[in-house]
Design an enzyme around this catalytic site. Sequence first.
Site, PDB file in Angstrom:
ATOM      1  N   HIS A   1      16.159  38.820  30.593  1.00  0.00           N
ATOM      2  CA  HIS A   1      15.749  38.374  29.264  1.00  0.00           C
ATOM      3  C   HIS A   1      16.878  38.525  28.249  1.00  0.00           C
ATOM      4  O   HIS A   1      16.962  37.737  27.302  1.00  0.00           O
ATOM      5  CB  HIS A   1      14.506  39.122  28.812  1.00  0.00           C
TER       6      HIS A   1
ATOM      7  N   HIS B   1      13.306  27.319  36.201  1.00  0.00           N
ATOM      8  CA  HIS B   1      14.539  28.033  35.892  1.00  0.00           C
ATOM      9  C   HIS B   1      15.737  27.403  36.599  1.00  0.00           C
ATOM     10  O   HIS B   1      16.793  27.191  35.988  1.00  0.00           O
ATOM     11  CB  HIS B   1      14.413  29.501  36.301  1.00  0.00           C
TER      12      HIS B   1
END
Length: 417
Positions: free
Chosen positions: A260, A390
């Site tokens: 993140h 992703h």
Amino acid sequence: MTTTGDSPQSASWISLPSHRAWLDREGDRLLAFAEAAGSASTGFAWLDDEGRPDAAQAPQLWITARMTHVFALAHLRGRPGAGPLVDTGLAALTGPFRDAEHGGWYSSLTPPGEPAATAKSAYDHAFVVLAAASATAAGRPGAADLLQEALAVVEQHFWRDDEGRSVESWDRTWTELEAYRGANSNMHTVEAFLTVAAVTGDERWLARATSIAERLVHTAARDNGWRLPEHFDPEWRPLPDYNAERKNDKFRPYGSTPGHWLEWSRLLLHLEAALGADAPDWLLPDARSLFDAAVEVGWAPDGEPGFVYTLDWSDRPVVASRLHWVLTEAIGAAGALVRRTGEPGYERWYRTFWDEAVTRFVDRDRGSWVHELPVGDADAVWTGKPDVYHAYQATLLPQLPLAPVLAAALRQEPGAG
């Protein structure tokens, strides 16, 4: 900045037509794997390791929304068959996933298409907004109406002007608000708001994205040595022990998550580029700091290549398994920093990350990428290969400008539609 060596560097890969052609081939391979997910009336299925819909997994809102977004990007890139798959996703988002009585969207469905998990989460709704915005950019029927509905739900139920961020989740009837605030859902809200602003031209969403980033990155992460706290109470006080008994949670793991930090690093650069002359001067330095922290403590902390999933608050691995999404976000962040700064250290990391991807994650035999490489005896985080969101973005981001972001950039390419 941490680098992988001091040898001279040739021209950036992201400027090479041969590298871009390789990225396109890899993106096409990922899309070919993912097409099998769009065969259900309930949207996009969770795929197993072989690329087959996994009947053991309930239809998930986040998968359908993310794959609608992916195929909208593919349609804008001129991939035949991608447009109808966007429409499949839109039909599910305006059909069985939509709560026609109370508004918003269910988190999951039963196999026949009835509501299963009925909580309304900011994470899921951010992806509905993203899907609708990308599909709007792709010109798909009904997408613009879905986008307006999704934004109205977000404004009414999730966004809080007084907090400058989104709240987390509600029950089905919007009467009980969870006593929790999350960085992950707010990060994906920033992603969605950047896309909405780029597609619609409404700069309100950039202001809100900036508000979230300032509070979670420029304040919370910076004040904690760039180790971003993920979990908060309703007053936005960090909860460092949250989920200590469920360390490998898919969406709310214990500790801090270097993947993140990398994702935020890239999003800050998109935000800076979108704001232009109005961008705060902390966006680039904070993007650098997050990236540097991630590679310093998250890359190979146990002596083996790759990023660990989570760290404790002393930078020790908690879940040391290597997850594919973390590496894809590292690729995206390094590529964005190369584009923004031109500095060779980021180029070296960009190449290192792609080498790691091809060596250990790209599955040439069964398709897509291996989603998790286990380390030790920890319980697995993921099963199968649920979606390609992703990985597909990792093949696109190095080829596109920092602003406008993704779908809006592709919409501007000659012949897009």
